[in-house]
Design a protein around this motif. Sequence first.
Motif, PDB file in Angstrom:
ATOM      1  N   ILE A 108       3.602  -2.121   4.422  1.00  0.00           N
ATOM      2  CA  ILE A 108       4.609  -3.177   4.299  1.00  0.00           C
ATOM      3  C   ILE A 108       3.952  -4.553   4.272  1.00  0.00           C
ATOM      4  N   THR A 109       3.069  -4.802   5.213  1.00  0.00           N
ATOM      5  CA  THR A 109       2.470  -6.138   5.306  1.00  0.00           C
ATOM      6  C   THR A 109       1.432  -6.396   4.213  1.00  0.00           C
ATOM      7  N   GLY A 110       0.866  -5.325   3.661  1.00  0.00           N
ATOM      8  CA  GLY A 110      -0.136  -5.515   2.613  1.00  0.00           C
ATOM      9  C   GLY A 110       0.410  -5.430   1.207  1.00  0.00           C
ATOM     10  N   SER A 111       1.739  -5.259   1.079  1.00  0.00           N
ATOM     11  CA  SER A 111       2.324  -4.980  -0.233  1.00  0.00           C
ATOM     12  C   SER A 111       2.244  -6.149  -1.208  1.00  0.00           C
ATOM     13  N   ARG A 157       5.115   3.750   0.660  1.00  0.00           N
ATOM     14  CA  ARG A 157       4.259   2.999  -0.261  1.00  0.00           C
ATOM     15  C   ARG A 157       5.055   2.477  -1.452  1.00  0.00           C
ATOM     16  N   SER A 158       5.910   3.313  -2.012  1.00  0.00           N
ATOM     17  CA  SER A 158       6.690   2.888  -3.171  1.00  0.00           C
ATOM     18  C   SER A 158       7.806   1.932  -2.783  1.00  0.00           C
ATOM     19  N   ALA A 159       8.409   2.161  -1.597  1.00  0.00           N
ATOM     20  CA  ALA A 159       9.491   1.281  -1.158  1.00  0.00           C
ATOM     21  C   ALA A 159       9.015  -0.154  -1.008  1.00  0.00           C
ATOM     22  N   VAL A 160       7.821  -0.321  -0.437  1.00  0.00           N
ATOM     23  CA  VAL A 160       7.334  -1.691  -0.241  1.00  0.00           C
ATOM     24  C   VAL A 160       6.855  -2.314  -1.551  1.00  0.00           C
ATOM     25  N   THR A 161       6.444  -1.494  -2.518  1.00  0.00           N
ATOM     26  CA  THR A 161       6.034  -2.072  -3.797  1.00  0.00           C
ATOM     27  C   THR A 161       7.230  -2.531  -4.619  1.00  0.00           C
ATOM     28  N   VAL A 184       8.462   5.560  -8.393  1.00  0.00           N
ATOM     29  CA  VAL A 184       7.757   6.344  -7.376  1.00  0.00           C
ATOM     30  C   VAL A 184       8.707   6.715  -6.246  1.00  0.00           C
ATOM     31  N   LEU A 185       9.511   5.745  -5.813  1.00  0.00           N
ATOM     32  CA  LEU A 185      10.421   5.962  -4.695  1.00  0.00           C
ATOM     33  C   LEU A 185      11.402   7.095  -4.959  1.00  0.00           C
ATOM     34  N   ALA A 227       4.840  13.175   0.772  1.00  0.00           N
ATOM     35  CA  ALA A 227       5.940  12.502   0.087  1.00  0.00           C
ATOM     36  C   ALA A 227       6.492  11.346   0.915  1.00  0.00           C
ATOM     37  N   MET A 228       6.546  11.521   2.241  1.00  0.00           N
ATOM     38  CA  MET A 228       7.035  10.435   3.096  1.00  0.00           C
ATOM     39  C   MET A 228       6.116   9.222   3.046  1.00  0.00           C
ATOM     40  N   LEU A 229       4.820   9.467   3.059  1.00  0.00           N
ATOM     41  CA  LEU A 229       3.873   8.354   2.942  1.00  0.00           C
ATOM     42  C   LEU A 229       4.020   7.665   1.591  1.00  0.00           C
TER      43      LEU A 229
END
Length: 411
Positions: free
Chosen positions: A25-28, A149-153, A268-269, A143-145
């Motif tokens: 989240i913080t690195g997105s 990753r996709s949600a924050v992008t 992705v999400l 898939a959860m990871l």
Amino acid sequence: MSRGLAALGDRNFRWFFLARAITLITGSMSSIALAFAVLDIDNHPESLSFVLAAFTVSNIVFVLFGGVVADRLPRALVIQACYVLDILSIGTVAVLLFTGTASIPAMVGLAALNGASTAFVLPAMQGIIPQLTTPAHLQQANAMLSFVRSAVTIGGPVIAGVLVSTVGPAWAMVVQVLGWLAAIPILAMVKLPPPAGSGEFSLFADLRTGWTEFWSRSWLWTIVLAFMIMNAIHVGAWGVVGPYIAKNDDRLGISGWGWVVSAEGVGVLLMTLILMRFPLRRPLRLGMIGMAVFAIPLTVLGVHPAVVLLAIAAFLAGAGGEIFSTGWSLAMMENIPGDMLSRVSSYDMLGSFVVMPIGTLVYGWLITRADPATVLVTSGILYAVIALSALAVPSVWRMGRPEGAIAVADS
């Protein structure tokens, strides 16, 4: 607990998932912020290609050693140590940007430091996931990871585009540093047995064992060889040419590029939601078909880089890429012994990354001397041909899943 979230029932995975979610989240925003920070210093694609190449070269130099270390030492500890190094490098970038003293040579050096850190993090990340959960929950865990990753992008690039165009890119770096600071103590809650590696440490012997394991599987080195070229195209055409066109073509623009990257994240999400519930029975076959879809946004970027059209193409590519990402992780984790997974993963990363610096430099040079449409359309065709050609290898086409994993996923 629902089937899609079953991996959260494993305590160690819960803590790891929380730490990973915070850093994602913080690195997105940081990758887009860094790209435009470099272009603000010197609005030339070759400057951006130098910074990206420095990161990748450093990653390549250290990744095999990173794999050995991740198999020998507690993987959570390796990740924590690397986060400390990231805090120093990213924090320095923020300071330089705030003070107006950033230069291309400084950005190149700091990118190299960050690349070295990543060379240890990635093999450790790949190796630790099977330790955190059960085989029956492995697809859901991956898939959860990917979901986070996709949600924050989706939101990160849009926020980054607005942030860069208003107050500048340095604040994105500050947010990333705060995330890494929070993740370190959370990772300390992950309790795992001692590493399986035993006996006297020998770098070359460990590397030789990892290489034997890597080369004994035709599906493994076939995919790695394919990605050797595909990643070079991706990082050059999408990572260098994309931001350059966004900054200099009014049909796209910086904020428009943020929307495009976010659309890829939406693809992705949505695919991760599907993969949380439905098992991949042929992970490599479907994965390489999904990767071939990336030829579509490459072509659109060259022919008509309008925001809406390019965003739709990026959405499709994101969905296809996630099929491969989850399928590849499953193929590695279900077929490589756990005590050698980080080393084998490091060979995977080395082969996949080794041509990327050439890709960034070639595209940075090429886009100033050739028609962008011709470069990108040709790149898209080549990308699709390589991805689909890998399916001709029987072990790639036939790769399945362990019967137990499929049975549990279907239950």
